[in-house]
Design an enzyme around this catalytic site. Structure first.
Site, PDB file in Angstrom:
ATOM      1  N   THR A 227       0.815  -1.208   0.000  1.00 29.65           N
ATOM      2  CA  THR A 227       0.000   0.000   0.000  1.00 29.65           C
ATOM      3  C   THR A 227       0.852   1.262   0.000  1.00 29.65           C
ATOM      4  O   THR A 227       0.333   2.355   0.178  1.00 29.65           O
ATOM      5  CB  THR A 227      -0.957   0.034   1.212  1.00 29.65           C
ATOM      6  OG1 THR A 227      -0.261  -0.397   2.368  1.00 29.65           O
ATOM      7  CG2 THR A 227      -2.144  -0.860   0.959  1.00 29.65           C
ATOM      8  N   GLY A 228       2.146   1.101  -0.166  1.00 27.62           N
ATOM      9  CA  GLY A 228       2.980   2.287  -0.346  1.00 27.62           C
ATOM     10  C   GLY A 228       3.628   2.821   0.918  1.00 27.62           C
ATOM     11  O   GLY A 228       4.009   3.997   0.957  1.00 27.62           O
ATOM     12  N   THR A 230       6.595   1.958   2.305  1.00 31.47           N
ATOM     13  CA  THR A 230       8.000   2.223   2.040  1.00 31.47           C
ATOM     14  C   THR A 230       8.153   3.422   1.111  1.00 31.47           C
ATOM     15  O   THR A 230       8.970   4.308   1.341  1.00 31.47           O
ATOM     16  CB  THR A 230       8.650   0.973   1.409  1.00 31.47           C
ATOM     17  OG1 THR A 230       8.357  -0.147   2.238  1.00 31.47           O
ATOM     18  CG2 THR A 230      10.130   1.132   1.280  1.00 31.47           C
ATOM     19  N   HIS A 444     -20.341 -25.803 -15.490  1.00 31.72           N
ATOM     20  CA  HIS A 444     -20.101 -25.304 -14.139  1.00 31.72           C
ATOM     21  C   HIS A 444     -20.046 -23.764 -14.133  1.00 31.72           C
ATOM     22  O   HIS A 444     -20.765 -23.102 -13.386  1.00 31.72           O
ATOM     23  CB  HIS A 444     -18.786 -25.897 -13.598  1.00 31.72           C
ATOM     24  CG  HIS A 444     -18.421 -25.438 -12.222  1.00 31.72           C
ATOM     25  ND1 HIS A 444     -18.576 -26.220 -11.095  1.00 31.72           N
ATOM     26  CD2 HIS A 444     -17.911 -24.275 -11.775  1.00 31.72           C
ATOM     27  CE1 HIS A 444     -18.170 -25.575 -10.030  1.00 31.72           C
ATOM     28  NE2 HIS A 444     -17.759 -24.376 -10.415  1.00 31.72           N
ATOM     29  N   GLU A 445     -19.194 -23.215 -15.017  1.00 30.36           N
ATOM     30  CA  GLU A 445     -19.070 -21.756 -15.060  1.00 30.36           C
ATOM     31  C   GLU A 445     -20.368 -21.109 -15.535  1.00 30.36           C
ATOM     32  O   GLU A 445     -20.780 -20.073 -15.012  1.00 30.36           O
ATOM     33  CB  GLU A 445     -17.904 -21.326 -15.958  1.00 30.36           C
ATOM     34  CG  GLU A 445     -16.533 -21.766 -15.476  1.00 30.36           C
ATOM     35  CD  GLU A 445     -16.204 -21.322 -14.054  1.00 30.36           C
ATOM     36  OE1 GLU A 445     -16.690 -20.242 -13.624  1.00 30.36           O
ATOM     37  OE2 GLU A 445     -15.476 -22.053 -13.357  1.00 30.36           O
ATOM     38  N   HIS A 448     -22.611 -20.724 -12.543  1.00 28.59           N
ATOM     39  CA  HIS A 448     -22.330 -19.512 -11.756  1.00 28.59           C
ATOM     40  C   HIS A 448     -22.903 -18.289 -12.458  1.00 28.59           C
ATOM     41  O   HIS A 448     -23.531 -17.425 -11.838  1.00 28.59           O
ATOM     42  CB  HIS A 448     -20.813 -19.291 -11.633  1.00 28.59           C
ATOM     43  CG  HIS A 448     -20.105 -20.218 -10.682  1.00 28.59           C
ATOM     44  ND1 HIS A 448     -20.467 -20.340  -9.353  1.00 28.59           N
ATOM     45  CD2 HIS A 448     -19.027 -21.029 -10.852  1.00 28.59           C
ATOM     46  CE1 HIS A 448     -19.635 -21.199  -8.756  1.00 28.59           C
ATOM     47  NE2 HIS A 448     -18.760 -21.644  -9.650  1.00 28.59           N
ATOM     48  N   ASP A 520     -15.626 -23.704  -4.145  1.00 30.02           N
ATOM     49  CA  ASP A 520     -16.908 -23.008  -4.013  1.00 30.02           C
ATOM     50  C   ASP A 520     -17.559 -23.350  -2.682  1.00 30.02           C
ATOM     51  O   ASP A 520     -18.074 -22.485  -1.978  1.00 30.02           O
ATOM     52  CB  ASP A 520     -17.865 -23.425  -5.145  1.00 30.02           C
ATOM     53  CG  ASP A 520     -17.361 -22.963  -6.508  1.00 30.02           C
ATOM     54  OD1 ASP A 520     -16.545 -22.025  -6.547  1.00 30.02           O
ATOM     55  OD2 ASP A 520     -17.801 -23.538  -7.517  1.00 30.02           O
TER      56      ASP A 520
END
Ligand code: ADP
Ligand code: MG
Ligand code: ZN
Length: 634
Positions: A227-228, A230, A444-445, A448, A520
């Site tokens: 996240t910055g 350093t 399967h996909e 979803h 899943d």
């Protein structure tokens, strides 16, 4: 305070002291050389005679035996006493001569006639070459040793000696050498604001001294990796235009035991010498863990180092213009002594960037990258929920690499699309599925996707693919409309449906399920457990929280197993979780049955195209989605 008294230099030397490690090496080398000199020159050297003299001695039958090696002939006269030197390994020769370069045809018959015993030895390199050859390993060892200590000296700014291991290993950056400023750190405005004061103090310490204002000595930055932290520390030094000392907590203890504390002392001494200055201790958790925990001897070392940090921070006055920044992504394990007043009593929290921040970070990192158009960064920002600054930097780089591979001079949204899949899911894998497996993954996909499309409270579909990447055989991507902080019960319930949709489709189409849905199920169960046990989303349990584990604030994994409730409660939670999952599974199946023709269409399209984007999905799912949207409005 007894903490201050613990200096490693006053301790008995330990086995790991680099200087004592060197000693046997030097001794061995010396012994080795003495041995060589002795063996070569021990005893009197044989008498050197001319070649003519040698021949006449042979002719006169006075030579008993000779040894020929290379062009040297050593030999013994017929006298009976053969002197030996030492243990007899080095019989002394009586004479020595050198064979002429011109072949002598007379010599051989002469030797035979005189019945001289001849020993020939294989060609051998001269003694000095032998010495050199046997020295090579030693030279290598020494060279390596020398090199590594040189490298270390370089890292220390060239001010320390060859074996000066205890000197500060901090990297020192002169103010002129820091070329980054706050322009290079994007989307962390509140952190920058908090640090603005520090910058002003470092720029004009007199101003603060005059009025008696005390600057905090230590500031602790915490936040997830990438996240910055350093970056921000360095940029702060750049903005303040002061020397910057940077050391990582793990470096304190990585090399030799017993030097961490003295490194800390050296670093602070140097920083005070050149004040105003900024010290940055990265990954402070690796030295600043709660004392008295942990295992083994390393812990001892860490404690000493930590004590030295605390002592140094207590030791300088607030008027001294030295500010210590530290960073960690494990604030939960820090020793409370670090956080006491006068130490790291200011805290700055860096979060994963939100959409707007992500866009700004993308802008920073695309400054040097020619884009086909800057507006699409907005879309990239929207689709990189959960990316850290470092992830975004990586994304830009991957996209640029992709464009370079194709020898294009502009980076396009497609490059980002490819880069994003690679960053999230890993590189594409070779196609390893057979037709039957592909069919299963496609359905399967599609399962979803269909549930995601027709469940009323779920995020819009972005992309579905059956290209295997990393561990996944396929994926369904939804786009959260914005970064969410709150998840409503209906939204979470629909998430459960979507998670279970893949398995539901498999069971409807193939009449059985596969282990492809294992992830899943794990996710769905975890979510259901939270909904029931922690978020009060089940009627049976009601609004009571029964946390079974505590999630790490930054790292997203469980760190504490806690259970402050009875076995009985646990059983009830379990049965509620199971009920919720079963109910979701039923709903998911029903939804798919209702949209069976879309499921088939999607799966067939996937088998053909492997990957479907937003527009293609919309075209395939449109008619019924319109109805779904109409329903939402009711
Ligand atoms: P941390 O120390 O928090 O783990 P770093 O400062 O090492 O993270 O960040 C790694 C890299 O990610 C930086 O060098 C920079 O390229 C990029 N980065 C992270 N945060 C930002 C930000 N806010 N703005 C611009 N770049 C960032
Ligand atoms: Mg860092
Ligand atoms: Zn799945």
């Amino acid at each position: 305070m007894d903490e201050q008294k613990q200096s490693p230099n006053e301790q008995p030397p330990r086995g790991h002291d680099p200087r004592s490690a060197l000693r046997p090496l030097i001794y061995t080398l010396l012994l080795f050389m003495i041995y060589f000199v002795l063996t070569q020159y021990m005893g009197e050297a044989p008498e050197s005679i001319s070649y003519t003299e040698f021949k006449s001695q042979v002719a006169a039958d006075r030579v008993a035996e000779i040894t020929i090696q290379n062009d040297i002939v050593t030999g013994k006269y017929v006298t009976e006493q053969v002197e030996k030197v030492g243990d007899g390994n080095f019989p002394r020769a009586d004479f020595k001569t050198v064979l002429p370069a011109i072949e002598d045809p007379e010599l051989w018959p002469l030797l035979v006639a005189a019945d001289v015993k001849i020993t020939a030895k294989p060609l051998e390199s001269p003694v000095w070459v032998q010495i050199l050859v046997s020295l090579i390993p030693w030279i290598l060892i020494f060279g390596l040793f020398f090199y590594s200590s040189r490298a270390m000296r370089g890292a220390m700014g060239g001010r320390s000696g060859l074996f000066d291991f205890s000197r500060s290993k901090a990297r020192r950056f002169e103010k002129e050498s820091i070329h980054i400023g706050y322009d290079d750190v994007a989307g962390v405005d509140s952190a920058k604001q908090d640090l603005q004061e520090v910058i002003d103090f470092l720029r004009h310490p007199e101003k603060y001294r005059k009025i008696g204002a005390k600057m905090p000595k230590g500031i602790l930055m915490m936040g997830p990796p990438g996240t910055g932290k350093t970056l921000l520390a360095k940029a702060t030094a750049g903005e303040a235009n002061v020397p910057f000392f940077s050391i990582s907590g793990s470096e304190f203890i990585e090399m030799f035991v017993g030097v961490g504390a003295s490194r800390v002392r050296d670093m602070f001494t140097e920083a005070r010498k050149v004040a105003p200055s900024l010290i940055f201790i990265d990954e402070i958790d690796s030295v600043g863990r709660v004392r008295g925990t942990g295992l083994g001897g390393g812990n001892d070392e860490r404690e000493q180092t930590l004590n030295q940090v605390l002592a140094e921070m207590d030791g300088f006055s607030p008027e001294e213009a030295v500010v210590v920044l530290a960073a960690t992504n494990r604030p939960d394990v820090l020793d409370p002594a670090l956080l006491r007043p006068g130490r790291f009593d200011r805290k700055i929290v860096l979060e994963l960037p939100q959409r707007d921040a992500r866009r700004k970070i993308l802008e920073v990192h695309t400054r040097q990258v020619p884009l086909s158009d800057h507006d699409f960064l907005e879309d990239i920002a929207a689709r990189t929920v959960g990316f850290s600054g470092a992830d975004l930097a990586n994304l830009v780089n991957e996209a640029a690499l992709n464009a370079a591979r194709d020898s294009r001079d502009q980076v396009t949204p497609d490059d980002f699309e490819i880069a994003r899949d690679k960053v999230i899911l890993g590189a594409k894998r070779e196609q390893i599925m057979n037709e039957e497996e592909r069919r299963r993954v496609a359905y399967h996909e599609a399962g979803h996707a269909v549930v995601a499309a027709y469940a009323l409270n779920s995020d819009p579909l972005r992309k579905v693919s059956i290209i295997p990447r990393g561990r996944a055989l396929g994926m369904t991507e939804q786009m959260p409309m914005e970064d969410r902080h709150h998840y409503t019960e209906p939204y979470l319930k629909d998430r459960l449906l979507v998670m279970l949709g893949g398995r539901a489709a498999e069971s409807l189409v193939f009449d059985n399920v596969s282990n492809g849905a294992a992830d899943d199920l794990t996710q769905a169960t975890k979510l259901a457990r939270k909904m029931v046990g922690q978020w009060g989303m089940s009627k049976e349990m009601g609004p009571v929280s029964f946390p079974q584990s505590e999630e790490h604030p930054f790292l997203g994994r469980d760190i504490i197993e806690s259970r402050d409730f009875s076995e009985e409660t646990l059983k009830r939670i379990d049965s509620e979780v199971i009920a919720l999952i079963h109910e979701s599974d039923e709903k998911s199946k029903r939804l798919i049955e209702q949209h069976r023709s879309q499921l088939n269409a999607l799966a067939e399209a996937l088998l053909e195209q492997e990957s479907l984007d937003e527009a293609e999905l919309q075209a395939l799912l449109k008619p019924v989605q319109a109805v779904a949207i109409a329903n939402t409005k009711d």
